[in-house]
Design a protein around this motif. Structure first.
Motif, short mmCIF file in Angstrom:
data_model
loop_
_atom_site.label_atom_id
_atom_site.label_comp_id
_atom_site.label_asym_id
_atom_site.label_seq_id
_atom_site.Cartn_x
_atom_site.Cartn_y
_atom_site.Cartn_z
N LEU A 227 -4.72 1.98 8.43
CA LEU A 227 -4.57 2.91 7.31
C LEU A 227 -4.44 4.36 7.78
CD1 LEU A 227 -6.98 1.41 4.62
CD2 LEU A 227 -4.47 1.42 4.63
N ALA A 228 -5.11 4.71 8.87
CA ALA A 228 -4.97 6.07 9.40
C ALA A 228 -3.53 6.31 9.86
CB ALA A 228 -5.94 6.31 10.55
N VAL A 229 -2.95 5.32 10.53
CA VAL A 229 -1.56 5.45 10.99
C VAL A 229 -0.61 5.49 9.80
CG1 VAL A 229 0.29 4.30 12.27
CG2 VAL A 229 -2.03 4.36 13.21
N LEU A 230 -0.84 4.63 8.81
CA LEU A 230 -0.01 4.62 7.60
C LEU A 230 -0.08 5.95 6.88
CD1 LEU A 230 1.69 3.20 5.40
CD2 LEU A 230 -0.46 2.37 4.43
N ARG A 231 -1.30 6.46 6.71
CA ARG A 231 -1.48 7.72 5.98
C ARG A 231 -0.77 8.87 6.70
NH1 ARG A 231 -6.59 7.57 6.02
NH2 ARG A 231 -7.02 9.21 7.53
N ALA B 159 1.86 8.59 8.85
CA ALA B 159 3.31 8.41 8.76
C ALA B 159 3.83 8.87 7.41
CB ALA B 159 3.66 6.95 9.02
N GLU B 160 3.11 8.52 6.35
CA GLU B 160 3.53 8.96 5.02
C GLU B 160 3.39 10.47 4.87
OE1 GLU B 160 2.64 4.95 2.38
OE2 GLU B 160 1.16 6.57 2.36
N LEU C 70 8.02 0.26 12.10
CA LEU C 70 7.27 0.03 13.34
C LEU C 70 5.86 0.60 13.26
CD1 LEU C 70 7.65 -1.22 16.18
CD2 LEU C 70 8.32 1.06 16.99
N TRP C 71 5.69 1.63 12.40
CA TRP C 71 4.36 2.24 12.23
C TRP C 71 3.60 1.64 11.05
CZ3 TRP C 71 6.31 4.27 16.26
CH2 TRP C 71 7.35 5.21 16.27
N THR C 72 4.30 0.99 10.13
CA THR C 72 3.67 0.71 8.83
C THR C 72 3.71 -0.75 8.38
OG1 THR C 72 5.76 1.18 7.65
CG2 THR C 72 4.26 3.04 8.03
N ASP C 73 4.58 -1.58 8.95
CA ASP C 73 4.79 -2.94 8.46
C ASP C 73 4.34 -3.94 9.52
OD1 ASP C 73 5.98 -5.48 7.84
OD2 ASP C 73 7.43 -4.48 6.54
N GLU C 74 3.21 -4.62 9.26
CA GLU C 74 2.66 -5.53 10.26
C GLU C 74 3.62 -6.67 10.61
OE1 GLU C 74 -1.12 -6.35 8.27
OE2 GLU C 74 -2.14 -5.39 9.96
N ALA C 75 4.28 -7.24 9.62
CA ALA C 75 5.20 -8.35 9.87
C ALA C 75 6.39 -7.88 10.71
CB ALA C 75 5.68 -8.94 8.55
N TYR C 76 6.94 -6.73 10.39
CA TYR C 76 8.06 -6.19 11.16
C TYR C 76 7.62 -5.88 12.59
CZ TYR C 76 11.73 -2.95 12.68
OH TYR C 76 12.71 -2.33 13.39
N ALA C 77 6.49 -5.20 12.74
CA ALA C 77 6.03 -4.78 14.07
C ALA C 77 5.68 -5.97 14.96
CB ALA C 77 4.83 -3.85 13.93
N ALA C 78 5.30 -7.09 14.35
CA ALA C 78 4.91 -8.26 15.13
C ALA C 78 6.06 -8.76 16.00
CB ALA C 78 4.43 -9.38 14.21
N SER C 79 7.30 -8.55 15.55
CA SER C 79 8.46 -8.98 16.33
C SER C 79 9.04 -7.83 17.16
CB SER C 79 9.54 -9.54 15.39
OG SER C 79 9.97 -8.56 14.46
N GLY C 80 8.37 -6.70 17.18
CA GLY C 80 8.84 -5.54 17.92
C GLY C 80 8.41 -5.57 19.37
N PRO C 81 8.69 -4.51 20.11
CA PRO C 81 8.42 -4.48 21.55
C PRO C 81 6.94 -4.54 21.91
CG PRO C 81 9.15 -2.32 20.77
CD PRO C 81 9.36 -3.28 19.64
N TYR D 83 0.31 16.41 4.35
CA TYR D 83 0.12 16.61 5.79
C TYR D 83 -1.35 16.82 6.11
CZ TYR D 83 1.06 18.17 10.54
OH TYR D 83 1.09 18.28 11.91
N VAL D 84 -2.01 17.65 5.32
CA VAL D 84 -3.45 17.87 5.53
C VAL D 84 -4.22 16.57 5.29
CG1 VAL D 84 -5.48 19.10 4.71
CG2 VAL D 84 -3.32 20.32 4.96
N ALA D 85 -3.89 15.85 4.21
CA ALA D 85 -4.59 14.62 3.88
C ALA D 85 -4.38 13.54 4.94
CB ALA D 85 -4.13 14.10 2.52
#
Length: 391
Positions: A51-55, A57-58, A66-77, A241-243
């Protein structure tokens, strides 16, 4: 005690502090050179949770899966979500040191990246005051100095993740305020409906390179990056950005927590004449009154926020299998609320570097609607090769 007596009694007034360079101040700051600084009040995230990474990135407007979607990132590098390289700023943006009563602008950034941040990593930041240049005279804000903080980010395995050299300009606010009218421009920018529609169409058409590799072999010197558009910059962009955990130095706080800090450090705050609330110096990024006291026209962006956009532009172009090795940027002119910034760059060199990586050297830019390059910079990125062993 009356309202008018409060600022005098507490040392907090309706103006930002207006200190001046003195021989005593300069001598005190020279004695601090080499000091490792306390970071407790400035750390925002210790752990790179999902959630820290998602927050984050948003908060910078980066929807790369690659930063936000677990299913997508699972097949990434990496087989899992990683944080954008700029996530280091959500761990600790920077630290304030010395220069009591003086104003400051983040002027320049140099970052080298050494390892990715994975979900679950614990990031520890260490910061040293490396010294300063000056004072020198400038037409922009009178006498100024340029100081340097060295910030290192280490993970739980003792691996250096990134090294960030933060250079700031320090100046006498009174002199900066005197010159404010000489920099007057029309703000907020008077966008037409048609212009806004085109800007939004450009933004919605932008997509990250993603899983399709961009090969080093296929890139030529002179090739340009895709354009990435930010804006019109609004108040919520700064709040997001602050949040996200980025930037506050020290952390923003409210009510009694903030009041106790301001009583201890009166120069951290001022009393807003409209709301009568105490506001931090950092509010120059979302409070027009504070920004004018700093010598600006209205509220403006955060320096490293611009570098986050630069990194977004780079990762957007290189794709999932590329990596950013280094970035440099100079902050020229404010990016005001209502401005639009278009980021891009071009390839100026390619080589196999000392680490054996196939790298591209880039010139980068960030142009506003006034045709100013408000962040000239450089970057080095590594890309995969089509055939190992060929140059």
């Amino acid at each position: 005690m009356t309202t008018t007596e409060t600022p005098q009694d507490t040392g907090i007034g309706k103006e930002l502090a207006t200190g001046r360079f003195t021989d005593e101040m300069l001598a005190q700051m020279r004695e601090l050179i080499g000091t490792e600084l306390r970071t407790d009040a400035c750390v925002n995230n210790e752990y790179a949770t999902r959630l820290a990474v998602l927050r984050f990135a948003e908060g910078i407007g980066d929807d790369n899966p690659l930063w936000t979607d677990e299913a997508y990132a699972a097949s990434g590098p990496f087989g899992e979500i990683i944080a954008p390289p700029s996530f280091i700023f959500a761990c600790l943006g920077s630290v304030q040191v010395g220069w009591r009563g003086l104003g400051g602008f983040h002027a320049e950034t140099d970052v080298t990246f050494h390892a990715p941040i994975k979900v679950g990593d614990k990031i520890t930041a260490r910061v040293w005051f490396d010294g300063f240049d000056g004072p020198t005279d400038s037409s922009f804000g009178g006498r100024r100095i340029k100081d340097y903080l060295r910030q290192e980010y280490w993970n739980q395995d003792g691996v250096l993740v990134a090294r960030f050299i933060c250079a700031r300009m320090r100046f006498e606010r009174g002199e900066m305020q005197k010159r404010r009218t000489s920099r007057t421009i029309e703000l907020p920018h008077p966008w037409s409906d048609a212009e806004l529609e085109r800007i939004e169409e450009d933004i919605l058409a932008e997509t990250p390179r993603g899983a399709e590799p961009r090969y080093w072999d296929d890139v030529q010197v002179g090739d340009e990056l895709d354009t990435l558009t930010k804006g019109p910059i609004g108040l919520t962009d700064e709040i997001a950005y602050v949040a996200s955990g980025a930037a506050p130095i020290p952390r923003l706080s409210a009510h009694g927590v903030a009041l106790r800090r301001y009583r201890k450090h009166p120069k951290w705050a001022f009393r807003d004449p409209s709301t009568h609330a105490l506001e931090p110096v950092y509010s120059v990024h979302y409070n027009d009154y504070a920004a004018r006291l700093q010598g600006a026209q209205i509220a403006y962006d955060v320096g490293i926020q611009r570098t986050c956009w630069q990194l977004h532009s780079l990762t957007h172009w290189i794709g999932d299998t590329g990596s950013v090795k280094a970035v440099h940027g100079q902050y020229r002119a404010h990016v005001y609320l209502s401005d639009v910034v278009r980021l891009g760059g071009k390839v100026v060199g390619k080589e196999i570097d000392a680490d054996g990586d196939a790298v591209l050297h880039l010139e980068t830019w960030a142009h506003n609607q006034r045709e100013q390059n408000c962040m000239p910079g450089t970057a080095t990125v590594a890309l995969p090769r089509r055939a190992e062993g060929t140059v």
